[in-house]
Structure formats: C-alpha cells, structure tokens
Design a protein around this motif. Structure first.
Motif, mmCIF file in Angstrom:
data_model
loop_
_atom_site.group_PDB
_atom_site.id
_atom_site.type_symbol
_atom_site.label_atom_id
_atom_site.label_comp_id
_atom_site.label_asym_id
_atom_site.label_seq_id
_atom_site.Cartn_x
_atom_site.Cartn_y
_atom_site.Cartn_z
ATOM 1 N N PHE A 24 -5.640 37.090 9.504
ATOM 2 C CA PHE A 24 -6.451 35.962 9.072
ATOM 3 C C PHE A 24 -5.545 34.898 8.467
ATOM 4 C CE2 PHE A 24 -8.864 33.777 5.711
ATOM 5 C CZ PHE A 24 -10.009 33.400 6.395
ATOM 6 N N ALA A 25 -5.920 33.633 8.616
ATOM 7 C CA ALA A 25 -5.229 32.536 7.943
ATOM 8 C C ALA A 25 -6.220 31.405 7.704
ATOM 9 C CB ALA A 25 -4.057 32.030 8.775
ATOM 10 N N TRP A 26 -6.026 30.704 6.606
ATOM 11 C CA TRP A 26 -6.919 29.587 6.321
ATOM 12 C C TRP A 26 -6.320 28.719 5.225
ATOM 13 C CZ3 TRP A 26 -10.755 29.525 9.739
ATOM 14 C CH2 TRP A 26 -11.692 28.493 9.648
ATOM 15 N N GLY A 27 -6.730 27.466 5.181
ATOM 16 C CA GLY A 27 -6.359 26.547 4.111
ATOM 17 C C GLY A 27 -7.437 26.528 3.044
ATOM 18 N N LEU A 28 -7.062 26.089 1.860
ATOM 19 C CA LEU A 28 -7.990 26.021 0.735
ATOM 20 C C LEU A 28 -8.155 24.571 0.275
ATOM 21 C CD1 LEU A 28 -6.509 28.956 -1.370
ATOM 22 C CD2 LEU A 28 -8.614 29.005 -0.020
ATOM 23 N N TYR A 29 -9.346 24.252 -0.204
ATOM 24 C CA TYR A 29 -9.550 22.954 -0.844
ATOM 25 C C TYR A 29 -8.750 22.901 -2.135
ATOM 26 C CZ TYR A 29 -13.344 21.493 2.242
ATOM 27 O OH TYR A 29 -14.074 21.101 3.320
ATOM 28 N N GLU A 30 -8.596 21.690 -2.676
ATOM 29 C CA GLU A 30 -7.823 21.496 -3.902
ATOM 30 C C GLU A 30 -8.445 22.272 -5.068
ATOM 31 O OE1 GLU A 30 -11.036 18.489 -3.677
ATOM 32 O OE2 GLU A 30 -9.481 19.063 -2.271
ATOM 33 N N PRO A 31 -7.645 22.595 -6.075
ATOM 34 C CA PRO A 31 -8.135 23.375 -7.211
ATOM 35 C C PRO A 31 -9.339 22.750 -7.922
ATOM 36 C CG PRO A 31 -5.768 23.299 -7.261
ATOM 37 C CD PRO A 31 -6.204 22.360 -6.168
ATOM 38 N N ALA A 32 -9.452 21.437 -7.909
ATOM 39 C CA ALA A 32 -10.580 20.786 -8.581
ATOM 40 C C ALA A 32 -11.920 21.227 -7.999
ATOM 41 C CB ALA A 32 -10.444 19.265 -8.482
ATOM 42 N N SER A 33 -11.918 21.774 -6.795
ATOM 43 C CA SER A 33 -13.162 22.225 -6.163
ATOM 44 C C SER A 33 -13.553 23.643 -6.600
ATOM 45 C CB SER A 33 -13.021 22.182 -4.636
ATOM 46 O OG SER A 33 -12.083 23.151 -4.202
ATOM 47 N N ALA A 34 -12.693 24.303 -7.363
ATOM 48 C CA ALA A 34 -12.922 25.697 -7.763
ATOM 49 C C ALA A 34 -13.819 25.798 -8.996
ATOM 50 C CB ALA A 34 -11.592 26.386 -8.052
ATOM 51 N N THR A 35 -14.444 26.939 -9.135
ATOM 52 C CA THR A 35 -15.199 27.266 -10.341
ATOM 53 C C THR A 35 -15.028 28.743 -10.631
ATOM 54 O OG1 THR A 35 -17.332 27.085 -11.467
ATOM 55 C CG2 THR A 35 -17.396 27.737 -9.162
ATOM 56 N N VAL A 36 -14.930 29.078 -11.893
ATOM 57 C CA VAL A 36 -14.815 30.476 -12.299
ATOM 58 C C VAL A 36 -16.219 30.986 -12.615
ATOM 59 C CG1 VAL A 36 -13.848 32.088 -13.988
ATOM 60 C CG2 VAL A 36 -12.488 30.153 -13.177
ATOM 61 N N ILE A 37 -16.579 32.102 -12.003
ATOM 62 C CA ILE A 37 -17.881 32.737 -12.192
ATOM 63 C C ILE A 37 -17.683 34.021 -12.999
ATOM 64 C CG2 ILE A 37 -19.859 33.804 -11.027
ATOM 65 C CD1 ILE A 37 -19.546 30.810 -10.359
ATOM 66 N N ASP A 38 -18.503 34.221 -14.009
ATOM 67 C CA ASP A 38 -18.462 35.460 -14.787
ATOM 68 C C ASP A 38 -19.893 35.946 -14.977
ATOM 69 O OD1 ASP A 38 -18.070 37.588 -16.465
ATOM 70 O OD2 ASP A 38 -17.027 36.449 -18.025
ATOM 71 N N ASN A 39 -20.228 37.000 -14.250
ATOM 72 C CA ASN A 39 -21.562 37.579 -14.395
ATOM 73 C C ASN A 39 -21.481 39.011 -14.896
ATOM 74 O OD1 ASN A 39 -24.327 37.214 -14.369
ATOM 75 N ND2 ASN A 39 -24.558 38.066 -12.314
ATOM 76 N N ARG A 40 -20.382 39.323 -15.599
ATOM 77 C CA ARG A 40 -20.274 40.646 -16.216
ATOM 78 C C ARG A 40 -21.381 40.786 -17.242
ATOM 79 N NH1 ARG A 40 -14.292 40.232 -18.295
ATOM 80 N NH2 ARG A 40 -15.139 38.170 -18.703
ATOM 81 N N GLY A 41 -22.071 41.907 -17.165
ATOM 82 C CA GLY A 41 -23.147 42.164 -18.115
ATOM 83 C C GLY A 41 -24.284 41.158 -18.005
ATOM 84 N N GLY A 42 -24.400 40.503 -16.842
ATOM 85 C CA GLY A 42 -25.462 39.530 -16.647
ATOM 86 C C GLY A 42 -25.252 38.224 -17.391
ATOM 87 N N ALA A 43 -24.004 37.876 -17.714
ATOM 88 C CA ALA A 43 -23.697 36.676 -18.501
ATOM 89 C C ALA A 43 -24.093 35.380 -17.793
ATOM 90 C CB ALA A 43 -22.213 36.643 -18.852
ATOM 91 N N ASN A 44 -24.024 35.374 -16.443
ATOM 92 C CA ASN A 44 -24.431 34.217 -15.645
ATOM 93 C C ASN A 44 -23.704 32.937 -16.059
ATOM 94 O OD1 ASN A 44 -25.923 33.247 -13.473
ATOM 95 N ND2 ASN A 44 -27.519 32.435 -14.809
ATOM 96 N N LEU A 45 -22.367 33.022 -16.212
ATOM 97 C CA LEU A 45 -21.558 31.877 -16.621
ATOM 98 C C LEU A 45 -20.808 31.284 -15.434
ATOM 99 C CD1 LEU A 45 -19.996 33.333 -19.889
ATOM 100 C CD2 LEU A 45 -21.936 31.756 -19.698
ATOM 101 N N SER A 46 -20.719 29.972 -15.418
ATOM 102 C CA SER A 46 -19.953 29.250 -14.414
ATOM 103 C C SER A 46 -19.230 28.111 -15.119
ATOM 104 C CB SER A 46 -20.889 28.689 -13.334
ATOM 105 O OG SER A 46 -20.187 27.863 -12.448
ATOM 106 N N THR A 47 -17.905 28.047 -14.964
ATOM 107 C CA THR A 47 -17.125 27.047 -15.693
ATOM 108 C C THR A 47 -17.192 25.665 -15.058
ATOM 109 O OG1 THR A 47 -15.092 27.428 -14.459
ATOM 110 C CG2 THR A 47 -15.476 28.792 -16.434
ATOM 111 N N GLY A 48 -17.390 25.602 -13.732
ATOM 112 C CA GLY A 48 -17.345 24.315 -13.053
ATOM 113 C C GLY A 48 -15.934 23.776 -12.898
ATOM 114 N N GLU A 49 -14.941 24.636 -13.144
ATOM 115 C CA GLU A 49 -13.542 24.211 -13.030
ATOM 116 C C GLU A 49 -12.675 25.408 -12.661
ATOM 117 O OE1 GLU A 49 -12.250 24.430 -17.706
ATOM 118 O OE2 GLU A 49 -13.299 22.638 -17.007
#
Length: 107
Positions: free
Chosen positions: A38-63
């Motif tokens: 497999f190979a692929w390119g990625l969008y720039e880091p500004a398009s990323a978001t960190v998701i944390d749903n450990r323990g049902g936290a339902n958090l998203s950083t938007g960055e």
C-alpha cells in the motif's frame, strides 16, 4: 516481514511533477518485485484531529497531536524478506520522493 516507510516533509502537497514521476517508477518497481502492499499521500497536519474516546470521553481536539516543522506527508507499506532489503527499499524511496523517510517494522 512488513515495514512502514513514512515520508518526512516540511510542507504540504509539495511533490513536483518530476518527483511524482520518480515515485510512480518506484511504486511500479515495488509491484513488479512483490514488495507492494500500500502507498498513499497525506493531507497537511492542519487537517488532523486527535480523538480520545477512552472511557467514553468523546473528546476531539480539532488539531494535530504535534506542532512541528516536519511532518509525515505520505507512506508506503511494503513486504520484504528481511530488514536489509527493507532498508535498501527505504533508501530507494527517499531518492524517489526526494525526502527523508523513516523505516519501521511491523510486529
């Protein structure tokens, strides 16, 4: 053995048409020699978001996780019989894309 080759870049979507030709040649080589997964390119880091749903936290950083000058802009997942072959392919990948790369084995 399976390996990840990550492309290290300083800007987003920076591949020139000449670099894309060399990347396509490298991809063809991987396919022809049984290394391609497999190979692929990625969008720039500004398009990323960190998701944390450990323990049902339902958090998203938007960055992205890290604010850094360098980032991963693409990747290859390859199959190689040993780490020396994978290292050779990583050197070829670096030359093809005209970027630094990081090689890591899967376990």
């Amino acid at each position: 053995m399976k390996f990840l080759i990550s492309v290290i870049d300083t800007v987003s979507n920076s591949g020139t048409s000449e670099e894309m030709i060399e990347i396509d040649k490298f991809n063809d080589y991987l396919r022809a020699n049984g290394h391609w997964i497999f190979a692929w390119g990625l969008y720039e880091p500004a398009s990323a978001t960190v998701i944390d749903n450990r323990g049902g936290a339902n958090l998203s950083t938007g960055e992205p996780l890290f604010d850094a000058k360098e980032n991963f802009s693409g990747l290859w997942i390859i199959d190689a019989p040993d780490s020396e072959t994978a290292k050779k392919l990583a050197f070829d990948a670096s030359k093809a894309c005209n970027r630094k790369v990081e090689l890591r084995p899967f376990h």
